[in-house]
Design an enzyme around this catalytic site. Structure first.
Site, PDB file in Angstrom:
ATOM      1  N   HIS A  96      36.562  59.055  20.476  1.00 34.66           N
ATOM      2  CA  HIS A  96      36.961  57.849  19.717  1.00 34.66           C
ATOM      3  C   HIS A  96      38.218  57.288  20.384  1.00 34.66           C
ATOM      4  O   HIS A  96      38.998  58.045  20.977  1.00 34.66           O
ATOM      5  CB  HIS A  96      37.321  58.196  18.256  1.00 34.66           C
ATOM      6  CG  HIS A  96      36.161  58.602  17.410  1.00 34.66           C
ATOM      7  ND1 HIS A  96      36.183  59.705  16.604  1.00 34.66           N
ATOM      8  CD2 HIS A  96      34.945  58.032  17.220  1.00 34.66           C
ATOM      9  CE1 HIS A  96      35.035  59.815  15.951  1.00 34.66           C
ATOM     10  NE2 HIS A  96      34.265  58.816  16.320  1.00 34.66           N
ATOM     11  N   GLU A 115      31.654  53.647  14.425  1.00 32.97           N
ATOM     12  CA  GLU A 115      32.402  54.824  13.952  1.00 32.97           C
ATOM     13  C   GLU A 115      33.659  54.420  13.194  1.00 32.97           C
ATOM     14  O   GLU A 115      34.601  55.214  13.044  1.00 32.97           O
ATOM     15  CB  GLU A 115      32.708  55.759  15.122  1.00 32.97           C
ATOM     16  CG  GLU A 115      31.454  56.251  15.844  1.00 32.97           C
ATOM     17  CD  GLU A 115      30.962  57.652  15.446  1.00 32.97           C
ATOM     18  OE1 GLU A 115      31.765  58.489  15.037  1.00 32.97           O
ATOM     19  OE2 GLU A 115      29.728  57.891  15.542  1.00 32.97           O
ATOM     20  N   CYS A 175      42.826  61.232  12.399  1.00 31.50           N
ATOM     21  CA  CYS A 175      41.397  61.280  12.028  1.00 31.50           C
ATOM     22  C   CYS A 175      41.239  61.458  10.525  1.00 31.50           C
ATOM     23  O   CYS A 175      40.252  61.022   9.939  1.00 31.50           O
ATOM     24  CB  CYS A 175      40.688  62.457  12.688  1.00 31.50           C
ATOM     25  SG  CYS A 175      40.691  62.420  14.466  1.00 31.50           S
TER      26      CYS A 175
HETATM   27  O1  SUG Z   1      32.908  63.194  14.697  1.00 31.44           O
HETATM   28  N1  SUG Z   1      34.007  66.520  14.432  1.00 31.44           N
HETATM   29  C1  SUG Z   1      34.253  65.104  14.219  1.00 31.44           C
HETATM   30  C2  SUG Z   1      35.705  64.791  14.454  1.00 31.44           C
HETATM   31  C3  SUG Z   1      36.049  63.390  14.053  1.00 31.44           C
HETATM   32  C4  SUG Z   1      37.420  62.998  14.482  1.00 31.44           C
HETATM   33  N2  SUG Z   1      37.703  61.669  14.056  1.00 31.44           N
HETATM   34  C5  SUG Z   1      38.464  60.781  14.717  1.00 31.44           C
HETATM   35  N3  SUG Z   1      38.730  60.907  15.996  1.00 31.44           N
HETATM   36  N4  SUG Z   1      38.831  59.716  14.118  1.00 31.44           N
HETATM   37  C6  SUG Z   1      33.347  64.268  15.119  1.00 31.44           C
HETATM   38  O2  SUG Z   1      33.118  64.681  16.264  1.00 31.44           O
HETATM   39  C7  SUG Z   1      32.662  68.551  14.357  1.00 31.44           C
HETATM   40  C8  SUG Z   1      31.828  69.279  13.336  1.00 31.44           C
HETATM   41  C9  SUG Z   1      31.340  70.599  13.830  1.00 31.44           C
HETATM   42  O3  SUG Z   1      31.132  70.745  15.043  1.00 31.44           O
HETATM   43  O4  SUG Z   1      31.146  71.529  12.987  1.00 31.44           O
HETATM   44  C10 SUG Z   1      32.876  67.079  14.017  1.00 31.44           C
HETATM   45  O5  SUG Z   1      32.023  66.471  13.408  1.00 31.44           O
END
Ligand code: SUG
Length: 445
Positions: free
Chosen positions: A246, A175, A367
């Site tokens: 994460h 990731e 993020c």
């Molecule tokens: O991968 N949310 C992302 C958020 C990513 C956050 N990134 C970091 N922590 N670096 C994920 O879970 C939700 C999309 C939705 O449910 O419509 C989403 O993909």
């Protein structure tokens, strides 16, 4: 290595920003499933954050959204007809697939890739490994276009090594920078790169998904030629099960400082010892927030650790760029106020930013950004049009206001008109950012 600087490249929120509840283990994504999304506001909040960091004296870059709905992918699954017909029929007949095809999750640029500055890499190049994001279907679709973006941004192969994503398999689940931290005396000096993983390839899965394997982290470190400067630390399972999907939900590092929750790592003492042993020319400072002050639940709901830790020009202490939710939570607000008030604190200042639309999908300030440490020479060799200027921010805002819908309700997602709206907007974007007329899949067909 003259004048090396850490530059934040933020992902621009895409036109179909919505809440589909796609990410198991991401509590905000699940909680806000099917709520009303505000794409225009989401994109403007992201641009305002970029402007704020620039106004504070930091260099800032911007990365483009991907084409969504992902019509090419839907065609590969057997949908036919015009692009709008493909979308309409996918939405009606395959809701799970269609939701994945619509997600604008590329906005969370911390998951785009893992970056190692040239000072750390054996061949003296800046290395970037695109993340495969294979745990979640909607995120797995990002790697190909992300690679295209990074190759546009970092075109000079004598200075930059852009690696394709690792084989997308459970054993090599990756990731990107969200599970990677770097500590160094100053950004351009050789650093200690800390890879945080949630499981090994051979382990049976329990609880919420652990999205990073040790094997993936080791492969990235090997490709980048990091040698002994790499450290591999296991994320605490209880942090993952509390919603820290994460590492950057419970820890963030910059220069000599690692700011983290007490329960972030499986073996904190071993991590501290290894970082201390490998630190060249600096004494690491670990700022640990005890559970008794801020529980994992408050850390996850406020996103205290999903802040950006930065050094503003001339400042003797670091600044925390925190989401406004931290100020609204009594426990985190009190902790931060006390921390910055201490005269000897490594983190001496806090700035709050508003990225609420992204936060509701589990994406805080950290993020949204991919950090790339660049020397002055590397910066000059990168494609200049990705660096934010006031004029570019103005242009992007005008573009957003012209093309983005104010609201997208779940019932609007299947609208066949969305496809044309997105393609018109993205085509225009390829002339605002240095992307070229063949950047998006729809431009190549
Ligand atoms: O991968 N949310 C992302 C958020 C990513 C956050 N990134 C970091 N922590 N670096 C994920 O879970 C939700 C999309 C939705 O449910 O419509 C989403 O993909």
């Amino acid at each position: 290595m003259s004048g090396a600087e850490e530059i934040n490249f933020d992902g621009l929120v895409g036109l179909t920003h919505n809440y589909a509840g796609l990410s198991e283990g991401n509590l905000a994504s699940a909680r806000n499933r099917d709520s009303m999304a505000r794409p225009r506001e989401a994109a403007l909040q992201g641009i305002a954050k970029m402007r704020r960091l620039r106004a504070l004296g930091l260099s800032q870059g911007v990365l483009p959204p991907h084409e969504r709905p992902n019509i090419g992918w839907l065609r590969s699954l057997g949908f036919t007809g015009t692009d709008s017909a493909v979308w309409e029929s996918a939405w009606k007949t395959e809701p799970t697939i269609a939701r994945a095809a619509l997600a604008v999750s590329a906005m969370w640029a911390a998951n785009a890739a893992t970056i190692s500055p040239s000072a750390d890499c054996a061949d003296g190049k800046l290395h970037a490994s695109v993340a495969n994001l294979q745990t979640m279907l909607h995120r797995l679709l990002e790697a190909e276009q992300t690679e295209r973006t990074l190759r546009r941004l970092l075109p000079d192969e004598s200075r930059f090594a852009v690696h394709s994503a690792l084989t997308p398999h459970d054993a090599l689940s990756d990731e990107g920078a969200a599970n990677h931290m770097r500590m160094a005396s100053i950004s351009g000096a050789p650093g200690v790169e800390i890879f945080v993983y949630g499981r090994t390839a051979s382990e049976t899965k329990t609880g919420f998904p652990a999205r990073q394997t040790l094997e993936a982290s080791q492969a990235v470190a090997r490709r980048h030629g990091l040698g002994a400067s790499a450290v591999f630390a296991r994320q605490a399972a209880r942090a993952i099960d509390a919603g820290a999907f994460h590492n950057d939900v419970v820890a963030v590092a910059h220069e000599h400082v690692l700011f983290h929750h007490e329960d972030a790592f499986a073996d904190k003492a071993a991590l501290y010892a290894e970082v201390r042993a490998k630190a060249q020319g600096f004494a690491p400072v670990f700022v640990e927030v005890p559970s008794a002050r801020v529980g994992l639940d408050d850390a996850v709901s406020s996103y205290l650790f999903n802040s950006q830790l930065v050094r503003l020009p001339g400042a003797s202490q670091l600044t925390l760029i925190a989401p406004s939710e931290v100020r609204e939570n009594n426990k985190t607000a009190a902790y931060v106020a006390e921390m910055v008030a201490q005269s000897d604190s490594a983190i001496g200042q806090v700035e709050y930013v508003e990225v609420r639309e992204s936060m509701r999908n589990g994406g805080g300030p950290a993020c949204l950004r991919l950090r790339i440490v660049m020397t002055a020479e590397e910066r000059a060799a990168a494609a200049q049009g990705f660096f934010l200027t006031d004029a570019l921010a103005d242009q992007l805002e005008t573009w957003v206001c012209k093309h983005y819908r104010e609201e997208i309700a779940p019932a609007d997602c299947g609208d066949p008109a969305l496809v044309g709206e997105v393609q018109t907007a993205l085509d225009e974007l390829t002339r605002i950012l240095p992307l070229g007329g063949d950047f998006y899949p729809f431009q190549r067909t």
